[in-house]
Scaffold this motif. Sequence first.
Motif, PDB file in Angstrom:
ATOM      1  N   LEU A   1       0.855  -1.181   0.000  1.00 43.80           N
ATOM      2  CA  LEU A   1       0.000   0.000   0.000  1.00 43.80           C
ATOM      3  C   LEU A   1       0.896   1.239   0.000  1.00 43.80           C
ATOM      4  CD1 LEU A   1      -2.568  -1.032   2.774  1.00 43.80           C
ATOM      5  CD2 LEU A   1      -2.749  -1.413   0.302  1.00 43.80           C
ATOM      6  N   TYR A   2       0.400   2.324  -0.599  1.00 41.06           N
ATOM      7  CA  TYR A   2       1.164   3.565  -0.652  1.00 41.06           C
ATOM      8  C   TYR A   2       0.240   4.730  -0.338  1.00 41.06           C
ATOM      9  CZ  TYR A   2       3.594   7.618  -2.594  1.00 41.06           C
ATOM     10  OH  TYR A   2       4.165   8.850  -2.753  1.00 41.06           O
ATOM     11  N   GLU A   3       0.650   5.565   0.613  1.00 45.16           N
ATOM     12  CA  GLU A   3      -0.123   6.755   0.945  1.00 45.16           C
ATOM     13  C   GLU A   3       0.171   7.834  -0.081  1.00 45.16           C
ATOM     14  OE1 GLU A   3      -0.710  10.154   4.400  1.00 45.16           O
ATOM     15  OE2 GLU A   3       1.058   8.865   4.399  1.00 45.16           O
ATOM     16  N   PHE A   4      -0.778   8.052  -0.970  1.00 42.79           N
ATOM     17  CA  PHE A   4      -0.637   9.066  -2.016  1.00 42.79           C
ATOM     18  C   PHE A   4      -1.137  10.400  -1.486  1.00 42.79           C
ATOM     19  CE2 PHE A   4      -2.462  11.006  -5.996  1.00 42.79           C
ATOM     20  CZ  PHE A   4      -1.242  11.344  -6.559  1.00 42.79           C
ATOM     21  N   THR A   5      -0.313  11.432  -1.601  1.00 43.30           N
ATOM     22  CA  THR A   5      -0.692  12.757  -1.089  1.00 43.30           C
ATOM     23  C   THR A   5      -0.856  13.781  -2.207  1.00 43.30           C
ATOM     24  OG1 THR A   5       1.643  13.319  -0.725  1.00 43.30           O
ATOM     25  CG2 THR A   5       0.427  12.361   1.136  1.00 43.30           C
ATOM     26  N   GLY A   6      -0.697  13.350  -3.453  1.00 40.50           N
ATOM     27  CA  GLY A   6      -0.806  14.274  -4.568  1.00 40.50           C
ATOM     28  C   GLY A   6      -2.213  14.363  -5.123  1.00 40.50           C
TER      29      GLY A   6
END
Length: 216
Positions: free
Chosen positions: A123-128
């Motif tokens: 999983l990756y926390e995307f902030t864009g």
Amino acid sequence: MEKETLNIFDNEGNHIGTAPRDEVHLKGYWHETFHCWFIKQEKETCSLYFQLRSTDKKDYPNLLDITAAGHILSYESFEDGIREVREETGIEVCYDQLIPVGIVPYEVIKKDFIDRELAHLFLYEFTGTLDDFSLQAEEVSGIFKAELRQFEALRANEVEAIELEGFILNEGEKKESHNLQAVKSDFVPHEEAYYQKVLQHIQEIKVNGTSRIERI
């Protein structure tokens, strides 16, 4: 062009050699893949990102799928799979930014195509934003996001369709904003147990005051 070669495994997970990708899917060998799901927390809403597979894809064209995924080649480690994120989405991600879930085995069996994967799941926390994506057009023709709760309801057959927000690439490969109403058949038919594994692990993370997603 040289054929892609994959490591292959028996039903007990023992490495038994290598084989070209076409042979792997023809004979149904277990092989390693890299799966990375982008998630984003916005106030009280958690979103899950999907790629729209290109119309040129041999397998599952025009279906919604994992944000970024691909095969791990015979000479690569599973950490090398992160190249798929950059290649397919244009987003630069470091391996230590990923949240490892583990290896999820699953299989899809069709005529002349047997896909048995040992999926290294992250999983990756995307902030864009959607503007940050730069797609590999021959692989991916759009990016969409869905509210996690809506996607859970769809998988549980509580609703027949959900709304997704995103964009598609037009013929000039420029982004066009696009909203999509999707039913279950609009998604790649991964095993239901696979989707439940993904959703389960998303529920096992929390967001603290700095918006950094961590394991509970």
